[in-house]
Design a protein around this motif. Structure first.
Motif, PDB file in Angstrom:
ATOM      1  N   ARG A   1      -3.889  72.172   0.001  1.00 44.08           N
ATOM      2  CA  ARG A   1      -3.044  71.141  -0.110  1.00 44.08           C
ATOM      3  C   ARG A   1      -3.371  69.909  -1.260  1.00 44.08           C
ATOM      4  N   ALA A   2      -4.473  69.515  -1.078  1.00 44.31           N
ATOM      5  CA  ALA A   2      -5.295  68.740  -2.104  1.00 44.31           C
ATOM      6  C   ALA A   2      -5.252  68.720  -3.835  1.00 44.31           C
ATOM      7  N   GLN A   3      -5.479  70.559  -3.853  1.00 47.77           N
ATOM      8  CA  GLN A   3      -4.918  71.148  -5.506  1.00 47.77           C
ATOM      9  C   GLN A   3      -3.815  71.145  -5.429  1.00 47.77           C
ATOM     10  N   GLY A   4      -2.799  70.105  -4.997  1.00 48.27           N
ATOM     11  CA  GLY A   4      -1.190  70.887  -5.111  1.00 48.27           C
ATOM     12  C   GLY A   4      -0.705  71.746  -4.892  1.00 48.27           C
ATOM     13  N   CYS A   5      -1.112  72.469  -3.976  1.00 50.65           N
ATOM     14  CA  CYS A   5      -0.557  74.052  -3.137  1.00 50.65           C
ATOM     15  C   CYS A   5      -0.047  73.770  -2.113  1.00 50.65           C
ATOM     16  N   GLN A   6       0.931  74.577  -1.557  1.00 52.30           N
ATOM     17  CA  GLN A   6       1.368  74.323  -0.415  1.00 52.30           C
ATOM     18  C   GLN A   6       1.467  75.577  -0.199  1.00 52.30           C
ATOM     19  N   PRO A   7       0.444  75.808   1.136  1.00 48.87           N
ATOM     20  CA  PRO A   7       0.382  77.208   1.340  1.00 48.87           C
ATOM     21  C   PRO A   7       1.557  77.650   2.433  1.00 48.87           C
ATOM     22  N   GLY A   8       2.396  78.771   2.506  1.00 46.91           N
ATOM     23  CA  GLY A   8       2.961  79.303   3.541  1.00 46.91           C
ATOM     24  C   GLY A   8       1.987  79.333   5.236  1.00 46.91           C
ATOM     25  N   ARG A   9       3.294  79.616   6.282  1.00 46.57           N
ATOM     26  CA  ARG A   9       2.734  79.233   7.208  1.00 46.57           C
ATOM     27  C   ARG A   9       1.786  80.801   7.641  1.00 46.57           C
ATOM     28  N   GLY A  10       0.895  80.916   8.127  1.00 45.84           N
ATOM     29  CA  GLY A  10       0.403  82.478   8.965  1.00 45.84           C
ATOM     30  C   GLY A  10      -0.711  82.404   8.028  1.00 45.84           C
TER      31      GLY A  10
END
Length: 84
Positions: A23-32
């Motif tokens: 998130r700090a690098q601009g990525c929104q990872p999915g769940r799980g």
């Protein structure tokens, strides 16, 4: 039994730290997102997309996910990555 519990707790910590770094690098990872064996090396000036239920196994060495400014890495749902 205690060692398995500790290992599971460490893996959960690695997953939380990895999500924070993504998130700090601009990525929104999915769940799980599941991470085993440490936090992967991340360098993302481009685009990094991580789907749902992705597994990253950083044993025996850390996974390296790196993009160049115009590059992209896309990991879809149900992807598993490991070293070797």
């Amino acid at each position: 039994m205690a060692l398995q519990f500790l290992s599971a707790q460490l893996d959960q910590l690695y997953a939380r730290l990895t999500v924070m770094r993504l998130r700090a690098q601009g990525c929104q990872p999915g769940r799980g997102l599941r991470v085993r064996g440490g936090v992967p090396y991340l360098r993302n000036p481009g685009s990094l997309v991580i789907g749902n239920n992705v597994r990253l196994r950083n044993e025996p060495t850390r996974i390296r996910l790196a993009t160049v400014p115009q590059g992209a890495i896309i990991l879809g749902d149900e992807v598993s990555l490991n070293t070797g």
